[in-house]
Scaffold this active site. Sequence first.
Site, PDB file in Angstrom:
ATOM      1  N   TRP A 122      -5.706   0.274   6.115  1.00 53.18           N
ATOM      2  CA  TRP A 122      -4.685   1.328   6.180  1.00 53.18           C
ATOM      3  C   TRP A 122      -4.278   1.530   7.625  1.00 53.18           C
ATOM      4  O   TRP A 122      -3.101   1.580   7.936  1.00 53.18           O
ATOM      5  CB  TRP A 122      -5.146   2.668   5.576  1.00 53.18           C
ATOM      6  CG  TRP A 122      -4.075   3.740   5.717  1.00 53.18           C
ATOM      7  CD1 TRP A 122      -3.053   3.981   4.854  1.00 53.18           C
ATOM      8  CD2 TRP A 122      -3.900   4.666   6.800  1.00 53.18           C
ATOM      9  NE1 TRP A 122      -2.261   4.998   5.332  1.00 53.18           N
ATOM     10  CE2 TRP A 122      -2.760   5.439   6.522  1.00 53.18           C
ATOM     11  CE3 TRP A 122      -4.603   4.914   7.971  1.00 53.18           C
ATOM     12  CZ2 TRP A 122      -2.309   6.446   7.370  1.00 53.18           C
ATOM     13  CZ3 TRP A 122      -4.150   5.921   8.825  1.00 53.18           C
ATOM     14  CH2 TRP A 122      -3.019   6.672   8.517  1.00 53.18           C
ATOM     15  N   ASP A 142      -3.417   0.023  10.665  1.00 56.25           N
ATOM     16  CA  ASP A 142      -3.079  -1.327  11.093  1.00 56.25           C
ATOM     17  C   ASP A 142      -3.486  -1.622  12.533  1.00 56.25           C
ATOM     18  O   ASP A 142      -3.387  -2.762  12.985  1.00 56.25           O
ATOM     19  CB  ASP A 142      -1.574  -1.563  10.936  1.00 56.25           C
ATOM     20  CG  ASP A 142      -1.156  -1.627   9.476  1.00 56.25           C
ATOM     21  OD1 ASP A 142      -1.973  -2.063   8.650  1.00 56.25           O
ATOM     22  OD2 ASP A 142      -0.024  -1.234   9.159  1.00 56.25           O
ATOM     23  N   HIS A 201       1.189  11.015   7.524  1.00 54.86           N
ATOM     24  CA  HIS A 201       0.724  10.446   6.260  1.00 54.86           C
ATOM     25  C   HIS A 201      -0.603  11.070   5.840  1.00 54.86           C
ATOM     26  O   HIS A 201      -0.865  11.288   4.657  1.00 54.86           O
ATOM     27  CB  HIS A 201       0.569   8.933   6.458  1.00 54.86           C
ATOM     28  CG  HIS A 201       0.313   8.150   5.215  1.00 54.86           C
ATOM     29  ND1 HIS A 201       0.937   6.947   4.971  1.00 54.86           N
ATOM     30  CD2 HIS A 201      -0.506   8.347   4.163  1.00 54.86           C
ATOM     31  CE1 HIS A 201       0.510   6.452   3.821  1.00 54.86           C
ATOM     32  NE2 HIS A 201      -0.362   7.293   3.313  1.00 54.86           N
ATOM     33  N   GLU A 238      -1.084   6.212  16.235  1.00 59.70           N
ATOM     34  CA  GLU A 238      -2.522   6.046  15.980  1.00 59.70           C
ATOM     35  C   GLU A 238      -3.409   6.352  17.181  1.00 59.70           C
ATOM     36  O   GLU A 238      -4.628   6.375  17.047  1.00 59.70           O
ATOM     37  CB  GLU A 238      -2.805   4.616  15.487  1.00 59.70           C
ATOM     38  CG  GLU A 238      -2.344   4.327  14.080  1.00 59.70           C
ATOM     39  CD  GLU A 238      -0.951   3.740  13.987  1.00 59.70           C
ATOM     40  OE1 GLU A 238      -0.608   3.157  12.944  1.00 59.70           O
ATOM     41  OE2 GLU A 238      -0.189   3.871  14.984  1.00 59.70           O
ATOM     42  N   GLN A 270       7.098  10.358  10.270  1.00 64.12           N
ATOM     43  CA  GLN A 270       5.862   9.574  10.280  1.00 64.12           C
ATOM     44  C   GLN A 270       4.850  10.109  11.276  1.00 64.12           C
ATOM     45  O   GLN A 270       3.668  10.216  10.997  1.00 64.12           O
ATOM     46  CB  GLN A 270       6.184   8.116  10.616  1.00 64.12           C
ATOM     47  CG  GLN A 270       4.972   7.199  10.638  1.00 64.12           C
ATOM     48  CD  GLN A 270       5.163   6.022  11.583  1.00 64.12           C
ATOM     49  OE1 GLN A 270       5.272   6.185  12.791  1.00 64.12           O
ATOM     50  NE2 GLN A 270       5.226   4.829  11.019  1.00 64.12           N
ATOM     51  N   ARG A 290       0.831  -1.214   0.000  1.00 62.60           N
ATOM     52  CA  ARG A 290       0.000   0.000   0.000  1.00 62.60           C
ATOM     53  C   ARG A 290       0.864   1.261   0.000  1.00 62.60           C
ATOM     54  O   ARG A 290       0.551   2.229  -0.696  1.00 62.60           O
ATOM     55  CB  ARG A 290      -0.938  -0.003   1.198  1.00 62.60           C
ATOM     56  CG  ARG A 290      -0.240  -0.159   2.543  1.00 62.60           C
ATOM     57  CD  ARG A 290      -1.115   0.386   3.658  1.00 62.60           C
ATOM     58  NE  ARG A 290      -2.196  -0.493   4.015  1.00 62.60           N
ATOM     59  CZ  ARG A 290      -2.270  -1.161   5.170  1.00 62.60           C
ATOM     60  NH1 ARG A 290      -1.264  -1.090   6.027  1.00 62.60           N
ATOM     61  NH2 ARG A 290      -3.309  -1.884   5.468  1.00 62.60           N
ATOM     62  N   ASP A 291       1.968   1.243   0.761  1.00 60.09           N
ATOM     63  CA  ASP A 291       2.835   2.417   0.815  1.00 60.09           C
ATOM     64  C   ASP A 291       3.481   2.682  -0.534  1.00 60.09           C
ATOM     65  O   ASP A 291       3.560   3.826  -0.993  1.00 60.09           O
ATOM     66  CB  ASP A 291       3.922   2.225   1.867  1.00 60.09           C
ATOM     67  CG  ASP A 291       3.391   2.315   3.288  1.00 60.09           C
ATOM     68  OD1 ASP A 291       2.399   3.035   3.505  1.00 60.09           O
ATOM     69  OD2 ASP A 291       3.952   1.664   4.176  1.00 60.09           O
TER      70      ASP A 291
END
Length: 797
Positions: free
Chosen positions: A486, A488, A639, A632, A685, A363-364
């Site tokens: 997306w 995780d 991102h 998260e 990040q 995906r990245d």
Amino acid sequence: MRYGYFDDEAKEYVITRPDTPLSWSNYLGTTDYGAIITNNAGGYGFYKSGAQGRFLRLRFNSIPMDQPGRYFYLRDRDSGEYWSASWQPVGKPLDQYQSTCRHGTAYSIFTSEYDGVQSEATYFVPLGQIFEYWRLKVTNTGDRPRSLSIFTYCEFTNHWVTSQDLVNLQYSLFIVKGGMKDDLLRVACNPNMPLDPDGHVYDDQSKRTWMKLIGAPLTGYDTSREAFLGPYRSYDRPLAVEQGQCFNSDAYGDNACGSLQTEITLQPGESHEILVMLGIGDGDRVGLPTVAEYGSLERAAAEFDKLKESWHSKLGSLTVETPDSEFDSMINVWALYNALIAFAWSRAASLIYNGERDGLGFRDSVQDVLGIVAAMPDTARERLELMLTGQMSNGGAMPIVKPFDHHPGSEEGPALEDYRSDDCLWFFNAIPAYVAETGDMTFYDKILPYADKGKTTVLGHLRRALEFNLERTGSHTLPCGLQADWNDCLRLGYTGESVFVAFQLHLGLKVYAEIAEMLGKPEEAAWARDQREMLDSTIDQFCWDGEWFIWAIGEDGTVYGTKDYEEGQVYLNTQVWAVISGYASPEQARQCMETVNQKLATPYGLMLSAPPFVKTPIDVMRAVLFLNGIKENAGIFNHTQGWGVMAECMLGNGDRAYEYYRAFMPAAYNDRAEIRQMEPYVQGQTTYSTYSPRAGNTRTAWLTGAAPWAYFSATQYILGIRPEIDGLRIDPCIPSQWDGFKVSRTFRGRQIEIEVKNPEGVNRGVASMTLNDESLADNLIPADRLGETNRVEVVLG
């Protein structure tokens, strides 16, 4: 606090204080021979893979930071005083030691002065080669002659697979051998095993490195780390340097290093240059012939010029001049350079990524294409073709594609429970971007294999990607989140439903219908539109919470991301993608983005969600593992920041979009670097949010999806320079205080000079536009009207 500045003309970031809060790094080389070097010459080297091809060692998360590395030690033979050409590892007092590091495009230059001696060390990997140059110029700035000894140092790995080298010591401490032959320092791992120069995956084969000194006589060497450093010592005071003489040690087990010693004498004002070459391969077959061809200061200078010219030409695909010089520094050099590095190395090798991710995360790596497609369209196509062959015949994807060990048509796919729901939906962003940049509609007809079995056209791959999600829906007929969507950390249960993926699927079906129409396939277009209408009906029924869109619906029916759920009430991704996908109604778009501003915006960026997860069970949300306000768990996941900018631009809110952009723009922190701490020239990040006591700290530099999306959102949405099949759309959405800007853009081999004027101080809206003094009907520059050079004038209003 400021530690350096942007030198836009040289395309360099200049670090004037070496005691940066964290190591500030740069990349050398390519995906064949790659290297990382920090502002104190720390770092490591690797061949094709940071995990399976690491030949120079670094100790991660260690004290002192970023050691070992690529070092020059200088020693005064009369006084016995010694120091290093970079501030570390010796670390002389900064009131006596002056140091500057210039990080450029795939090179770094260290200038220092101590005790009347100036040195300049330049490190780079020549284009297309599997060796690196270390070039050292030493100048006597004092008024008396100086007799100096110079020592190099690097630390070779015992085994190129990092887990073997640093973990399996009962094996790796007994397989390395080093020595000197024909004035070429040589180190071999598993020297009794055969060489396989074409084999990359390290399995019972010998791996070899070599090192050569040029420009001064070799007066000593060491290949044994233990001999060079001495017992109970470190890199700041090696025994060989302290005593003034290498031991001519040959490593035989334990640990290997590369130290070459020479002596020079300098009169006042005199300079002397030496050159070190370090490469991989057998000394006789590769090392000596390479030295014969490339081993001169003149050749090194020529290769350095070629390197800079190559990188600078890529950066020239788009340049800007705006009222914000910090924005210009990012867009003209560092945002694109960061995107190119992230594209090259995915998430495989950095000062944080230590081999746990080997290869290209699916995906990245698909998203990474967005950052480089204008600069390197042919390379973007190659990557897209590679990733399409990582798609399984069921429409899902391999989680990681290893270019050095990839076999389309015979790969084993993940277990059913390990598929991720978003992987192939990113194709609907990346592939149209490539086609719009090049105008190459034939790409959709190219036949490519699936990873496991069968083959189809690129359009067929796209349809299969949509079918993968359409065939996997939950009890509300929304797409399943599967192993991850997306995010995780999200655990909904296999048939739990992801609203984020629903919006991705909405966009994918819309894009597919548009492509099918252009290809003359009305039945395919009708199928996609019908599927989208059914999906939209479901979203209408279940996903709006009154002021924002929900996050997800668990397998057990629990609704997440709602005002009725205490933690993680608002989720950024579903709000911004409701807008980006085109699903949200104008009122929903306005309201959900207002909620983002009220509940997720901070001075340092948009939080991924809020409030933090503290009580939510770990089998639902693994973000609870993280501290509040990090990653998260209500952190600022960079991102996603470009998505917030894009959504606001699509709504015409240029002031807010730019406020969001500067909140996460690295250069905006150059004069207050103590807040962000990491490099002020590249993306990180994650940034700690206001739920953390260290709000603004940023971590995990370089290799992040923030890099492509930051560049993409700035160039295509703030500046509004957006390729389409028929030409180049000019649709800026800028701060109202900007009176205009200029852009130079290469598009399909043609040069376009664009000047945008904003006399009314608006955010968005093109009042008039001319191409070479001829009025255009709208804000599209038709591709068929472009000459070799073109002048475009745009007036907003």
